[in-house]
Design a protein around this motif. Sequence first.
Motif, PDB file in Angstrom:
ATOM      1  N   ASN A  28       0.823  -1.209   0.000  1.00 39.52           N
ATOM      2  CA  ASN A  28       0.000   0.000   0.000  1.00 39.52           C
ATOM      3  C   ASN A  28       0.859   1.263   0.000  1.00 39.52           C
ATOM      4  O   ASN A  28       0.496   2.251  -0.640  1.00 39.52           O
ATOM      5  CB  ASN A  28      -0.973  -0.013   1.176  1.00 39.52           C
ATOM      6  N   PHE A  32       0.366   3.890  -2.996  1.00 35.62           N
ATOM      7  CA  PHE A  32      -0.249   5.183  -2.719  1.00 35.62           C
ATOM      8  C   PHE A  32       0.746   6.289  -2.397  1.00 35.62           C
ATOM      9  O   PHE A  32       0.417   7.457  -2.515  1.00 35.62           O
ATOM     10  CB  PHE A  32      -1.271   5.043  -1.591  1.00 35.62           C
ATOM     11  N   GLN A  37      -0.668   7.503  -6.187  1.00 34.40           N
ATOM     12  CA  GLN A  37      -2.037   7.227  -6.617  1.00 34.40           C
ATOM     13  C   GLN A  37      -3.005   7.707  -5.552  1.00 34.40           C
ATOM     14  O   GLN A  37      -2.659   7.828  -4.380  1.00 34.40           O
ATOM     15  CB  GLN A  37      -2.226   5.718  -6.844  1.00 34.40           C
ATOM     16  N   LYS A  38      -4.241   7.943  -5.969  1.00 33.14           N
ATOM     17  CA  LYS A  38      -5.265   8.375  -5.031  1.00 33.14           C
ATOM     18  C   LYS A  38      -5.628   7.202  -4.118  1.00 33.14           C
ATOM     19  O   LYS A  38      -5.872   6.096  -4.585  1.00 33.14           O
ATOM     20  CB  LYS A  38      -6.502   8.845  -5.787  1.00 33.14           C
ATOM     21  N   LEU A  39      -5.652   7.447  -2.823  1.00 31.72           N
ATOM     22  CA  LEU A  39      -5.973   6.408  -1.845  1.00 31.72           C
ATOM     23  C   LEU A  39      -7.462   6.091  -1.903  1.00 31.72           C
ATOM     24  O   LEU A  39      -8.300   6.953  -1.643  1.00 31.72           O
ATOM     25  CB  LEU A  39      -5.583   6.847  -0.439  1.00 31.72           C
ATOM     26  N   THR A  40      -7.770   4.867  -2.294  1.00 32.63           N
ATOM     27  CA  THR A  40      -9.153   4.398  -2.289  1.00 32.63           C
ATOM     28  C   THR A  40      -9.231   3.141  -1.447  1.00 32.63           C
ATOM     29  O   THR A  40      -8.309   2.319  -1.452  1.00 32.63           O
ATOM     30  CB  THR A  40      -9.655   4.088  -3.717  1.00 32.63           C
ATOM     31  N   LEU A  41     -10.306   2.997  -0.737  1.00 30.65           N
ATOM     32  CA  LEU A  41     -10.489   1.840   0.131  1.00 30.65           C
ATOM     33  C   LEU A  41     -10.525   0.549  -0.678  1.00 30.65           C
ATOM     34  O   LEU A  41      -9.983  -0.475  -0.250  1.00 30.65           O
ATOM     35  CB  LEU A  41     -11.763   1.998   0.964  1.00 30.65           C
ATOM     36  N   THR A  42     -11.145   0.603  -1.840  1.00 33.34           N
ATOM     37  CA  THR A  42     -11.238  -0.585  -2.684  1.00 33.34           C
ATOM     38  C   THR A  42      -9.859  -1.095  -3.082  1.00 33.34           C
ATOM     39  O   THR A  42      -9.562  -2.286  -2.943  1.00 33.34           O
ATOM     40  CB  THR A  42     -12.056  -0.276  -3.950  1.00 33.34           C
ATOM     41  N   HIS A  43      -9.001  -0.204  -3.571  1.00 37.03           N
ATOM     42  CA  HIS A  43      -7.661  -0.624  -3.978  1.00 37.03           C
ATOM     43  C   HIS A  43      -6.807  -1.033  -2.782  1.00 37.03           C
ATOM     44  O   HIS A  43      -6.015  -1.972  -2.867  1.00 37.03           O
ATOM     45  CB  HIS A  43      -6.977   0.488  -4.773  1.00 37.03           C
TER      46      HIS A  43
END
Length: 129
Positions: A28, A32, A37-43
């Motif tokens: 992670n 990120f 990259q944009k922090l998304t819960l899904t990724h």
Amino acid sequence: MRWIPAARSRHWFVATYISAIVMAVLLNLIRFELLEQKLTLTHALRFTLLALALTVIPGLLGWFGARLFWLFAMLGNAVGLALMAQASRAMTGWEDLTSLLMFLFAVIGGYAVGLVAELIQWVVRAARK
């Protein structure tokens, strides 16, 4: 290799738990922070599940006695993380895909070397008997 737990030892659960946490955090962070990259819960959850799968399988096989497989799988994971971090530094547009592919190739290589090492160890033990 005395530092690797014996087969069917409870220490395998601790080693697997620690390696899963470390790998999830590093995956992670690379995704990120280094790749920005944009922090998304899904990724984040997907990378955490990937880390969990890539550490639980060798941990479970190590618990069953495949200690060399576990060793080389963890080395493959570490090399893959290092390659992934290194590939993410150039930032020309394809780093996310190429770094992930480099990581997966290193992991697959570690698994393959571990399987070959276990096979050689099994043949040597069978030849001694």
